[in-house]
Structure formats: structure tokens, C-alpha cells
Scaffold this motif. Structure first.
Motif, PDB file in Angstrom:
ATOM      1  N   GLU A  20      24.257  24.791 -56.738  1.00  0.00           N
ATOM      2  CA  GLU A  20      22.950  24.578 -56.126  1.00  0.00           C
ATOM      3  C   GLU A  20      23.069  23.628 -54.941  1.00  0.00           C
ATOM      4  O   GLU A  20      22.409  23.817 -53.920  1.00  0.00           O
ATOM      5  CB  GLU A  20      21.960  24.031 -57.158  1.00  0.00           C
ATOM      6  CG  GLU A  20      21.497  25.073 -58.140  1.00  0.00           C
ATOM      7  CD  GLU A  20      20.550  24.505 -59.192  1.00  0.00           C
ATOM      8  OE1 GLU A  20      20.053  23.384 -59.004  1.00  0.00           O
ATOM      9  OE2 GLU A  20      20.316  25.199 -60.163  1.00  0.00           O
ATOM     10  N   GLU A  21      23.928  22.620 -55.082  1.00  0.00           N
ATOM     11  CA  GLU A  21      24.141  21.676 -53.984  1.00  0.00           C
ATOM     12  C   GLU A  21      24.810  22.391 -52.809  1.00  0.00           C
ATOM     13  O   GLU A  21      24.451  22.173 -51.652  1.00  0.00           O
ATOM     14  CB  GLU A  21      24.981  20.501 -54.433  1.00  0.00           C
ATOM     15  CG  GLU A  21      24.239  19.523 -55.308  1.00  0.00           C
ATOM     16  CD  GLU A  21      25.137  18.420 -55.835  1.00  0.00           C
ATOM     17  OE1 GLU A  21      26.310  18.346 -55.425  1.00  0.00           O
ATOM     18  OE2 GLU A  21      24.648  17.645 -56.643  1.00  0.00           O
ATOM     19  N   ASP A  22      25.793  23.235 -53.132  1.00  0.00           N
ATOM     20  CA  ASP A  22      26.454  24.005 -52.065  1.00  0.00           C
ATOM     21  C   ASP A  22      25.467  24.945 -51.395  1.00  0.00           C
ATOM     22  O   ASP A  22      25.447  25.084 -50.165  1.00  0.00           O
ATOM     23  CB  ASP A  22      27.620  24.826 -52.632  1.00  0.00           C
ATOM     24  CG  ASP A  22      28.789  23.942 -53.051  1.00  0.00           C
ATOM     25  OD1 ASP A  22      28.844  22.783 -52.567  1.00  0.00           O
ATOM     26  OD2 ASP A  22      29.617  24.430 -53.828  1.00  0.00           O
ATOM     27  N   LEU A  23      24.646  25.566 -52.244  1.00  0.00           N
ATOM     28  CA  LEU A  23      23.627  26.471 -51.717  1.00  0.00           C
ATOM     29  C   LEU A  23      22.644  25.699 -50.828  1.00  0.00           C
ATOM     30  O   LEU A  23      22.274  26.161 -49.750  1.00  0.00           O
ATOM     31  CB  LEU A  23      22.909  27.171 -52.870  1.00  0.00           C
ATOM     32  CG  LEU A  23      21.869  28.218 -52.479  1.00  0.00           C
ATOM     33  CD1 LEU A  23      22.528  29.350 -51.701  1.00  0.00           C
ATOM     34  CD2 LEU A  23      21.180  28.753 -53.716  1.00  0.00           C
ATOM     35  N   GLN A  24      22.264  24.530 -51.295  1.00  0.00           N
ATOM     36  CA  GLN A  24      21.333  23.691 -50.526  1.00  0.00           C
ATOM     37  C   GLN A  24      21.993  23.264 -49.208  1.00  0.00           C
ATOM     38  O   GLN A  24      21.353  23.258 -48.166  1.00  0.00           O
ATOM     39  CB  GLN A  24      20.925  22.455 -51.353  1.00  0.00           C
ATOM     40  CG  GLN A  24      19.870  21.593 -50.690  1.00  0.00           C
ATOM     41  CD  GLN A  24      18.544  22.316 -50.504  1.00  0.00           C
ATOM     42  OE1 GLN A  24      18.141  23.120 -51.337  1.00  0.00           O
ATOM     43  NE2 GLN A  24      17.896  22.048 -49.393  1.00  0.00           N
ATOM     44  N   ALA A  25      23.262  22.920 -49.256  1.00  0.00           N
ATOM     45  CA  ALA A  25      23.990  22.512 -48.048  1.00  0.00           C
ATOM     46  C   ALA A  25      24.078  23.677 -47.069  1.00  0.00           C
ATOM     47  O   ALA A  25      23.911  23.504 -45.856  1.00  0.00           O
ATOM     48  CB  ALA A  25      25.384  22.016 -48.422  1.00  0.00           C
ATOM     49  N   VAL A  26      24.342  24.877 -47.581  1.00  0.00           N
ATOM     50  CA  VAL A  26      24.398  26.062 -46.714  1.00  0.00           C
ATOM     51  C   VAL A  26      23.030  26.299 -46.089  1.00  0.00           C
ATOM     52  O   VAL A  26      22.909  26.601 -44.891  1.00  0.00           O
ATOM     53  CB  VAL A  26      24.893  27.285 -47.518  1.00  0.00           C
ATOM     54  CG1 VAL A  26      24.713  28.571 -46.736  1.00  0.00           C
ATOM     55  CG2 VAL A  26      26.343  27.114 -47.913  1.00  0.00           C
ATOM     56  N   MET A  27      21.989  26.175 -46.926  1.00  0.00           N
ATOM     57  CA  MET A  27      20.618  26.376 -46.423  1.00  0.00           C
ATOM     58  C   MET A  27      20.280  25.318 -45.367  1.00  0.00           C
ATOM     59  O   MET A  27      19.682  25.638 -44.342  1.00  0.00           O
ATOM     60  CB  MET A  27      19.610  26.319 -47.581  1.00  0.00           C
ATOM     61  CG  MET A  27      19.751  27.442 -48.576  1.00  0.00           C
ATOM     62  SD  MET A  27      19.329  29.034 -47.890  1.00  0.00           S
ATOM     63  CE  MET A  27      17.585  28.908 -47.914  1.00  0.00           C
ATOM     64  N   ASP A  28      20.681  24.079 -45.624  1.00  0.00           N
ATOM     65  CA  ASP A  28      20.421  23.005 -44.656  1.00  0.00           C
ATOM     66  C   ASP A  28      21.169  23.264 -43.343  1.00  0.00           C
ATOM     67  O   ASP A  28      20.639  23.034 -42.253  1.00  0.00           O
ATOM     68  CB  ASP A  28      20.825  21.645 -45.243  1.00  0.00           C
ATOM     69  CG  ASP A  28      19.856  21.147 -46.311  1.00  0.00           C
ATOM     70  OD1 ASP A  28      18.730  21.704 -46.392  1.00  0.00           O
ATOM     71  OD2 ASP A  28      20.222  20.216 -47.062  1.00  0.00           O
ATOM     72  N   GLU A  29      22.411  23.721 -43.489  1.00  0.00           N
ATOM     73  CA  GLU A  29      23.207  24.028 -42.293  1.00  0.00           C
ATOM     74  C   GLU A  29      22.551  25.157 -41.498  1.00  0.00           C
ATOM     75  O   GLU A  29      22.452  25.096 -40.257  1.00  0.00           O
ATOM     76  CB  GLU A  29      24.635  24.410 -42.711  1.00  0.00           C
ATOM     77  CG  GLU A  29      25.573  24.714 -41.553  1.00  0.00           C
ATOM     78  CD  GLU A  29      25.808  23.512 -40.647  1.00  0.00           C
ATOM     79  OE1 GLU A  29      26.123  23.737 -39.462  1.00  0.00           O
ATOM     80  OE2 GLU A  29      25.670  22.354 -41.085  1.00  0.00           O
ATOM     81  N   ARG A  30      22.090  26.207 -42.184  1.00  0.00           N
ATOM     82  CA  ARG A  30      21.407  27.319 -41.498  1.00  0.00           C
ATOM     83  C   ARG A  30      20.125  26.830 -40.820  1.00  0.00           C
ATOM     84  O   ARG A  30      19.827  27.212 -39.686  1.00  0.00           O
ATOM     85  CB  ARG A  30      21.071  28.432 -42.494  1.00  0.00           C
ATOM     86  CG  ARG A  30      22.252  29.235 -42.920  1.00  0.00           C
ATOM     87  CD  ARG A  30      21.817  30.349 -43.834  1.00  0.00           C
ATOM     88  NE  ARG A  30      22.955  31.099 -44.322  1.00  0.00           N
ATOM     89  CZ  ARG A  30      22.906  31.962 -45.314  1.00  0.00           C
ATOM     90  NH1 ARG A  30      21.751  32.201 -45.925  1.00  0.00           N
ATOM     91  NH2 ARG A  30      23.984  32.608 -45.698  1.00  0.00           N
ATOM     92  N   LYS A  31      19.396  25.982 -41.542  1.00  0.00           N
ATOM     93  CA  LYS A  31      18.151  25.447 -40.994  1.00  0.00           C
ATOM     94  C   LYS A  31      18.442  24.613 -39.741  1.00  0.00           C
ATOM     95  O   LYS A  31      17.748  24.712 -38.729  1.00  0.00           O
ATOM     96  CB  LYS A  31      17.454  24.604 -42.063  1.00  0.00           C
ATOM     97  CG  LYS A  31      16.095  24.103 -41.657  1.00  0.00           C
ATOM     98  CD  LYS A  31      15.448  23.347 -42.820  1.00  0.00           C
ATOM     99  CE  LYS A  31      14.088  22.821 -42.453  1.00  0.00           C
ATOM    100  NZ  LYS A  31      13.480  22.049 -43.535  1.00  0.00           N
ATOM    101  N   ARG A  32      19.494  23.779 -39.828  1.00  0.00           N
ATOM    102  CA  ARG A  32      19.882  22.943 -38.691  1.00  0.00           C
ATOM    103  C   ARG A  32      20.300  23.812 -37.506  1.00  0.00           C
ATOM    104  O   ARG A  32      19.885  23.579 -36.362  1.00  0.00           O
ATOM    105  CB  ARG A  32      21.029  22.007 -39.105  1.00  0.00           C
ATOM    106  CG  ARG A  32      21.391  20.971 -38.046  1.00  0.00           C
ATOM    107  CD  ARG A  32      22.540  20.110 -38.504  1.00  0.00           C
ATOM    108  NE  ARG A  32      23.791  20.839 -38.640  1.00  0.00           N
ATOM    109  CZ  ARG A  32      24.564  21.230 -37.614  1.00  0.00           C
ATOM    110  NH1 ARG A  32      24.216  20.955 -36.393  1.00  0.00           N
ATOM    111  NH2 ARG A  32      25.681  21.891 -37.834  1.00  0.00           N
ATOM    112  N   LYS A  33      21.094  24.867 -37.740  1.00  0.00           N
ATOM    113  CA  LYS A  33      21.517  25.774 -36.666  1.00  0.00           C
ATOM    114  C   LYS A  33      20.321  26.502 -36.057  1.00  0.00           C
ATOM    115  O   LYS A  33      20.236  26.669 -34.829  1.00  0.00           O
ATOM    116  CB  LYS A  33      22.531  26.793 -37.191  1.00  0.00           C
ATOM    117  CG  LYS A  33      23.898  26.220 -37.418  1.00  0.00           C
ATOM    118  CD  LYS A  33      24.860  27.294 -37.873  1.00  0.00           C
ATOM    119  CE  LYS A  33      26.253  26.730 -38.119  1.00  0.00           C
ATOM    120  NZ  LYS A  33      27.180  27.770 -38.559  1.00  0.00           N
TER     121      LYS A  33
END
Length: 161
Positions: A20-33
Motif C-alpha cells: 500500500e505504501e509502494d502503491l501510495q508512493a507510485v500514486m504520489d509520483e504520478r500526481k507530482r508528474k
């Protein structure tokens, strides 16, 4: 969180929470991009808009300059037209005056031809000093009669274009 056997284990909870943390990090990275991409897009849009405004301002300046040149040209042309129109009016008046003078001269010429010798012998001619001694009056001289019998040939039509 529950295992397939129905029991829960602590390692699977940690594994799931890591996912979930990895998923959240991926989501955050996508959001940031996506945010960065949107900012770049907005910046490009503002630049295009500014370029469009600059182009329009340049066009306004160019059109104002052309408009000023056209107005100057129209003003000069109008002044020249008015000057030519005034000169044309003067020339028309001169043509009319000269036509009237010509008619008067033709009437005088006709009168002189019709009344030649009617009032008795004419007196000395104003051009008698040009005539040889013993010659007759200018109007009574037959060689001069050819000039008096011909009308003066000119008309206002000859002077118009």
C-alpha cells in the motif's frame, strides 16, 4: 489481510502495508508528474497567449501607421482635387467670357461688312500711316475686304477636353 487458510499472519500485514505504501508512493509520483506537466502546459499556454497579444499589438501599430498614411494621402488628394476644381471653374468662366467676346467680334465684323460705305466716305484710317501715299482707306481697300468678310473661327468647344 486474511490468508487463504483463513488465518492471519503478521508478515502478510506488513507485506500488504508495504504494498500500500509502494502503491501510495507510485500514486504520489504520478500526481507530482501530472502537476508538473500541468504547470508546464499552463506556462506554454500563457506564453502562446502572450505571443498572440504581442502579435496583435504589433498589428495594431502597423495598421495605425497605414491608416495615418492613407489619411494623409486622402487629405492631399482632396486638396489637389479642390485646387483643380477651382482652376477648372476659373477656366470655364474664361471660356465663357472669351466665347462672348468672340460673338461680339463676329457681330462687329458682320456689321462692318454690312455697312461698309453706307455712312459716306470713311475718314482717315487708324492704320493710314501704314498705307502707302494715295491709297484708300483700310476698310475700302478691296485687298483688305477678304479679311473682314471671314468670321473669326474659334469656339469654346475647341478649348474643352
Amino acid at each position: 489481510m486474511a490468508s487463504s487458510s483463513g488465518t492471519s499472519s503478521g508478515s502478510s500485514l506488513l507485506q500488504n502495508s508495504g504494498s500500500e505504501e509502494d502503491l501510495q508512493a507510485v500514486m504520489d509520483e504520478r500526481k507530482r508528474k501530472r502537476m508538473i506537466s500541468n504547470r508546464e502546459s499552463a506556462r506554454r499556454s500563457r506564453m502562446r497567449k502572450q505571443k498572440h497579444l504581442d502579435d496583435l499589438a504589433s498589428l495594431v501599430t502597423q495598421l495605425r501607421s497605414e491608416n495615418h498614411q492613407i489619411l494623409t494621402s486622402v487629405t492631399l488628394t482632396t486638396q489637389k482635387y479642390l485646387a483643380v476644381e477651382a482652376e477648372n471653374s476659373v477656366l470655364r468662366a474664361q471660356v465663357s467670357e472669351l466665347s462672348h467676346r468672340l460673338e461680339s467680334l463676329n457681330e462687329i465684323n458682320h456689321f462692318l461688312n454690312a455697312t461698309n460705305g453706307v455712312f459716306g466716305p470713311p475718314g482717315p484710317s487708324p492704320t493710314s500711316f501704314l498705307e502707302p501715299e494715295g491709297s484708300s482707306n483700310f476698310f475700302n481697300n478691296p485687298f483688305n475686304m477678304a479679311y473682314l468678310s471671314q468670321p473669326i473661327m474659334a469656339s469654346a468647344d475647341m478649348l474643352q477636353y
